[in-house]
Design a protein around this motif. Structure first.
Motif, mmCIF file in Angstrom:
data_model
loop_
_atom_site.group_PDB
_atom_site.id
_atom_site.type_symbol
_atom_site.label_atom_id
_atom_site.label_comp_id
_atom_site.label_asym_id
_atom_site.label_seq_id
_atom_site.Cartn_x
_atom_site.Cartn_y
_atom_site.Cartn_z
ATOM 1 N N VAL A 136 0.832 -1.199 0.000
ATOM 2 C CA VAL A 136 0.000 0.000 0.000
ATOM 3 C C VAL A 136 0.868 1.252 0.000
ATOM 4 C CG1 VAL A 136 -1.706 1.341 1.286
ATOM 5 C CG2 VAL A 136 -1.969 -1.142 1.055
ATOM 6 N N VAL A 158 -1.828 -1.547 -4.803
ATOM 7 C CA VAL A 158 -2.843 -1.304 -3.777
ATOM 8 C C VAL A 158 -4.033 -2.214 -4.053
ATOM 9 C CG1 VAL A 158 -4.345 0.410 -2.695
ATOM 10 C CG2 VAL A 158 -2.092 1.083 -3.535
ATOM 11 N N SER A 181 -10.473 0.899 0.234
ATOM 12 C CA SER A 181 -9.608 1.714 1.093
ATOM 13 C C SER A 181 -9.418 3.090 0.474
ATOM 14 C CB SER A 181 -8.246 1.046 1.278
ATOM 15 O OG SER A 181 -7.551 0.981 0.045
ATOM 16 N N ARG A 185 -6.708 2.901 -2.139
ATOM 17 C CA ARG A 185 -7.148 2.414 -3.456
ATOM 18 C C ARG A 185 -7.866 3.518 -4.228
ATOM 19 N NH1 ARG A 185 -6.119 -1.401 -7.354
ATOM 20 N NH2 ARG A 185 -8.006 -1.738 -8.592
#
Length: 1020
Positions: A485, A517, A523, A526
């Protein structure tokens, strides 16, 4: 011979009378013909400070308010140092109530620089990382200066601007361009002998010279007679001729060198050969305690707060006061006026340098450490200044751990006051120290990766390519397998910075960000990488951009990331418009405006307005698109985004106005781009600016000017990985070649453009224009080789290929993008008409093209099509009477537009065919324009201003053109009217009915008319 006295500088101002008169003439007096910047240049020690002192005295005597700040030469980068000092000066001069009126609603913004100005009970704080906040700060300061100048003229002095930080130089450049109609004068001194080829001051000097908003005063060395006056004034009588000869020989007429040689008080034969020795000899005559204080002060810099100096020197108040008094009496130090705390500075920086260099290395280290220790506990020096000095002193003291911590803090504080260039320098120093401090991460609130991110963000804010290298360095420290990430977010930044700097590898960076990601669970990370990729794809692969943006919107909504949602909605709306779903795209943009307003995201609010204008234009709603683009610019200007999104919106407005034939308004819009983004906007906006300006210049027949813009566009295109800028550059190169009568060169440029276009199906609209250019070039080639069947056959074959591609693309548009079918039908008709020229010419396609462009409201293209229609009619042996209506319409439009090359083509055909037209008198603003003067529309506008008694500068302000351009128009008018003066031109214009009589008696100081182009005023 008069005896020597203690004075080492002349109480009498010597020489410089012509230079001082020039300064006085430049003082603001309500007339817009005054410059907004006076630059005082000269070598070190030539007398710039003394000249500035006298100039400020003259300014005050004239009734102006004066404030002053100075730059310092320390390794630490102090953002807006002289501006902060000038603000302190202002705060000390004004009573509280008057200061409050001057600052008004901008107090909080200005307090970012000087925390003491923060509203009572409201902490100044530090700003968030926002690269556009700098623009808002500029607007706050501009409004404050304007308000102050309403009461009395204002003179702002900046001494030693060659030491200025990058942020100060950018701010001064902005003010020079923006203070056009306010009685404010900036005066800045600099050492001309220190401004080398790569000096950061050079771009500002060049821009000031180009803008005609500056006056440059060069201070040269004294000649012998002037030096005699100087020495006589110092010694209080007639100086010894041998002493004069010696001082003049050794000083070369440099005022400071001469003063120091004289003040050394030694015999002529014993005068040291180097200035450093002379300066140290000056120090040697001080008492021992005072010498020690001067040695301490030299390590502190050119300016010192009394409290800090006392603590570092370890002296009681009375002993320090005695030393300071002696140094002031001997004119080693001077008292700085207007500071909140009593401060002292060296009268000459060279003196401070000489003393500092005389210190032993161990002494320097010890003193720097002492200054750092005191500054760590003493907060009276202010946030940014104190942080920068701490970083400098800890580093010079070789205390690397504390230098690291102080540098990071100095970077944070500089970011908070929008000094991004200075923040970048602090972060780079911190990164250089990282490996030398074993527990670096434990000492800081950030790790090394975050520090690289901060450095990259600060660098990107000032458009530095170093932003890319810092993100690459950060990525080298992240393991994508264990922390995908974080790596993905860094790749998203890498893509963004590569895009901004036109560096290769943008697509690969964004692609890797999305890969790393994970899509599930949803998220914020993302959503962010998807939004970044979509923004990059927008304008290229719009189908993919819309799909990625929609995914980003849904993900952002799932995690309640409204800021990312607004950003992705703007991209989605723009992309949908680009593929023909205009209603859906505009709806998404309206939703983006709502969300951005709710979360206070001003950048995406401006983006939404900007793309609304672009989408309306794509839907052929040119008037509405231009008005929406001006609305976007106004919003951008209010929120400090004029240099980026505002400039882009103006360029799009200019293109709409060009299509509508409102060439003068288009020129004003482009002039606004130069005014608000003098140092260039984003790469895409700057390229679009040159693209539009090149087209405008070609239409006006200013081919040299067009060539400059085409060359600038080509330079930018070389770094363009995507290829769109290459397409623009090739198209404009072809257009210029056609205008210059070089169709073979146009053919080559079109072939290069076509190669770029074929790789991008989403560039269909531009594809059609490229084909139209290519077919026109082939028709011109065939026309110039009437008897060469081989050349004509080759031209016909190439044109047929382009036309076949247009037909194929038109079918694709009808199927996939029906919203653009009308626009494409118009372009297809133009291509068919151009192709008909190769076989001798058919008037019918040209008649259809003229009608199609008339429906759009594009008069230039109507005139061009009518000209070609008449040409085909005459070539087909039709009667002159049949061709005359088309020629008359074309000629009338070309005259009204001021489209000189097109008018000359039409008039050439008229002469060859012996077709006569009635005397044309097109209406302009309700008046009849006698054809014999042949004034362009812009010249007509300038003539009204001349008749009203306005100066070139006032004309430039009113019409949003440069003063130089206004002067050219006035010269052209005088020539066309055969007038010897502006007054005579006004009289002729009145007699001929070119102006109403009311214009003659208008006051030169009459209220300036609305300055935005007409479409913006109507939209309001």
């Amino acid at each position: 011979m008069a005896a020597m006295v203690g004075r080492v500088s002349s109480a009498t101002f010597v020489g410089r009378r012509p230079e001082l008169d020039r300064f006085v003439a430049a003082l603001p007096d309500g007339s817009p013909d005054r410059p907004s910047l006076v630059l005082v240049a000269g070598e070190a020690g030539v007398g710039k400070s003394r000249f500035l002192q006298e100039a400020m005295l003259r300014a005050r005597e004239s009734g102006a308010r004066t404030v002053q700040g100075g730059c310092v030469d320390i390794s630490a980068s102090l953002a807006y140092g002289p501006i902060v000092e000038a603000l302190r000066d202002l705060a000390d001069q004004l009573p509280a109530a008057e200061l409050e009126r001057a600052l008004a609603e901008h107090r909080g913004g200005v307090a970012r620089l000087l925390p003491d100005l923060a509203p009572p009970g409201e902490p100044s704080g530090s700003a968030s990382m926002d690269r556009f906040a700098q623009g808002r700060l500029y607007e706050h300061l501009l409004s404050t200066l304007r308000r102050l100048a309403r009461e009395r003229p204002l003179v702002v002095a900046i001494e030693d601007i060659h030491w200025a930080d990058r942020s100060t130089l950018d701010l001064v450049t902005f003010l020079v361009h923006s203070l056009r109609d306010a009685p404010v004068l900036l005066i800045a001194t600099y050492r001309s002998d220190e401004v080398h080829r790569s000096h950061p001051l050079l771009p500002m000097l060049a821009e000031a010279e180009r803008s005609n908003r500056s006056e440059r005063i060069e201070l040269r060395r004294f000649n012998r007679l002037e030096l005699v006056d100087l020495l006589n004034a110092i010694v209080g009588g007639d100086a010894d001729p041998e002493l004069v000869d010696d001082v003049f020989e050794r000083s070369g007429g440099n005022a400071f060198f001469a003063e120091e040689l004289l003040a050394a008080g030694v015999g002529r034969r014993d005068v040291p050969h180097t200035l450093r020795d002379v300066l140290l000899a000056r120090i040697a005559i001080l008492s021992r305690p005072t010498q020690e204080v001067m040695r301490v002060a030299a390590a502190g810099g050119t300016t010192l707060a009394t409290t800090v100096l006392r603590l570092v020197a370890g002296l009681e108040d009375d002993r320090l006061t005695a030393a300071l008094r002696e140094s002031v009496d001997r004119q080693i130090l001077v008292v700085n006026q207007g500071a909140n705390e009593e401060t002292y500075g060296f009268r000459h920086k060279l003196m401070q340098e000489a003393i500092y260099l005389d210190l032993l290395p161990g002494e320097r280290t010890r003193l720097h450490a002492a200054f750092a220790e005191v500054l760590s506990e003493h907060s009276g020096d202010g946030g940014a200044s104190r942080s920068a000095q701490l970083a400098y002193h800890w580093f010079a003291a070789n205390d690397l751990p504390r230098a690291l911590v102080a540098s990071v803090e100095a970077g944070r504080v500089a970011d908070g006051s929008y000094g991004f260039a200075e923040a970048f320098a602090h972060y780079e120093r911190a990164l250089a120290l990282w490996d030398q401090v074993p527990d670096a991460e434990a000492r800081l609130a950030v790790d090394r990766i975050q520090l690289h991110e901060r450095a990259g963000q600060s660098a990107a804010a000032v458009r530095s390519a170093r932003a890319v290298s810092h993100i690459e360095a950060a990525l080298a420290l992240v393991d994508p397998d264990t922390d995908p990430v974080r790596a993905g977010l860094l790749y998203e930044r890498l893509g963004r910075y590569r895009w901004l700097s036109s560096s290769p590898g943008t697509v690969a960076a964004y692609t890797e960000a999305v890969r790393l990601v994970p899509a599930a669970p949803a998220s914020e990370a993302r959503a962010r990488v998807l939004a970044g990729l979509a923004q990059y794809l927008n304008g290229g692969d719009d189908v993919e951009a819309a799909a990625v943006a929609q995914d980003a919107v849904e993900t952002a909504r799932a995690v309640h990331a409204a800021d990312i949602e607004a950003h992705a909605l703007v991209t989605f709306g723009s992309a949908r418009c680009n593929v023909g779903w205009v209603a859906e795209g505009l709806s998404a943009l309206e939703e983006a405006k709502r969300v951005a307003s709710e979360v206070g995201d001003m950048e995406d609010l401006v983006r939404a307005h900007k793309y609304t204008g672009i989408c309306l234009s794509a839907a052929q709603q040119l008037d509405e698109g231009a008005a929406a683009s001006f609305e976007a610019f106004e919003l951008a200007r209010r929120h400090g985004l004029a240099q980026s999104h505002g400039a882009e919106a103006l360029v799009h407005a200019a293109w709409n106005l060009l299509d509508l034939g409102r060439l003068d308004e288009a020129e004003r819009a482009l002039d606004l781009v130069e005014r608000y983004a003098p140092q260039g906007a984003s790469a895409s906006a700057t390229a679009a600016f040159h693209d539009a300006h090149a087209w405008l210049a070609i239409w006006h027949g200013k081919l040299d000017q067009a060539r400059q813009h085409v060359e600038a566009l080509e330079r930018m295109a070389r770094r363009d990985e995507e290829g769109q800028l290459k397409l623009w550059a090739y198209d404009k190169r072809a257009s210029l070649a056609i205008a210059e009568g070089r169709p073979l060169e146009a053919r080559r440029a079109v072939q290069q453009a076509f190669a770029v276009t074929e790789k991008h199906d989403d560039w269909a609209d531009h594809f059609a224009w490229t084909c139209a250019l290519g077919i026109r070039a082939e028709a011109d080639i065939a026309s110039s080789a009437r008897r060469d069947t081989r050349i004509r056959a080759e031209a016909s074959q190439i044109a047929a290929h382009y036309l076949a591609e247009v037909h194929k693309q038109h079918q694709h548009v009808l199927t996939e993008r029906p919203a653009f079918a009308t626009a494409w039908a118009r372009l297809r008709t133009l291509c068919e008409a151009e192709a008909s020229r190769i076989d001798g010419g058919d008037p019918d396609p040209w008649a259809r093209a003229a009608d199609a462009f008339a429906d759009l409201g594009s008069p230039w293209w109507v005139a061009y099509a009518r000209f070609r229609q008449a040409e085909a009619l005459l070539a087909g042996m039709r009667s002159r009477a049949v061709a005359r209506p088309a020629l008359a319409e074309a000629h009338r439009i070309a005259l009204e537009l001021g489209a000189t090359p097109l008018r000359e083509l039409i008039e050439g055909l008229l002469r060859r065919a012996r077709v006569s037209l009635p005397t044309l008198a097109p209406e302009r603003n309700g008046r009849r324009m006698p054809h014999r003067f042949k004034l362009t529309r812009r010249e007509d506008e300038v003539l009204q201003q001349v008749a009203a008694g306005r100066t070139n500068r006032q004309i430039a302000e009113s019409l949003f053109i440069t003063e130089k351009t206004a002067g050219v128009h006035v010269s052209n008018i005088l020539a066309k009217l055969d007038a010897r003066s502006r007054t005579e031109a006004a009289a002729i214009a009145l007699h001929e009915g070119l102006i109403p009589s009311a214009n003659i008696v208008a006051s030169p100081n009459a209220r300036r008319p609305e300055t935005l182009p007409v479409c913006a005023r109507q939209k309001r």
